[in-house]
Design a protein around this motif. Structure first.
Motif: not given
Length: 124
Positions: A49, A59, A61, A64
């Protein structure tokens, strides 16, 4: 002397939460993009991030919906709130800072300063 010092790592069960904190010193980082990366054993260090100097957030994946990055410019700190942790989140987590002059936040070579890392272990 510029320093980034991470804290907050530890051992947690799957589904639990941890909050990592990075304290920056040696200069003002308000105009820097700040990032969190992680490195699991035998794997490359990967982006998790980032929060830009304008406070826009980015972010991976994998992060997230579970992780939240935030910063306090007055205190020169950046935090990573990690919820719903999974065993695959186990890694050493690193804080990093890059000048706003370089575009992008995902690539490791863009970052000028790195912390020493903090271990996060998620048990199943």
């Amino acid at each position: 002397q510029v320093q980034l010092v991470e804290s907050g790592g530890g051992l947690v069960q799957a589904g639990g939460s941890l909050r990592l904190s990075c304290a920056a010193s040696g200069r003002t980082f308000s105009n820097y993009d700040m990032g969190w990366f992680r490195q699991a054993p035998g794997k490359e260090r990967e982006f998790v991030a980032a929060i830009g100097w304008s406070s826009h957030t980015y972010y991976a994946d994998s992060a997230k919906g579970r992780f939240t990055i935030s910063r306090d410019k007055a205190k020169n700190t950046v935090d990573l709130q990690m919820n719903s942790l999974k065993p695959e989140d186990t890694a050493v987590y690193y804080c990093a800072a890059k000048s706003r002059g370089s575009r992008g936040v995902i690539s490791r070579p863009l970052y000028d300063y790195w912390g020493q890392g903090t271990q996060v272990t998620v048990s199943s």
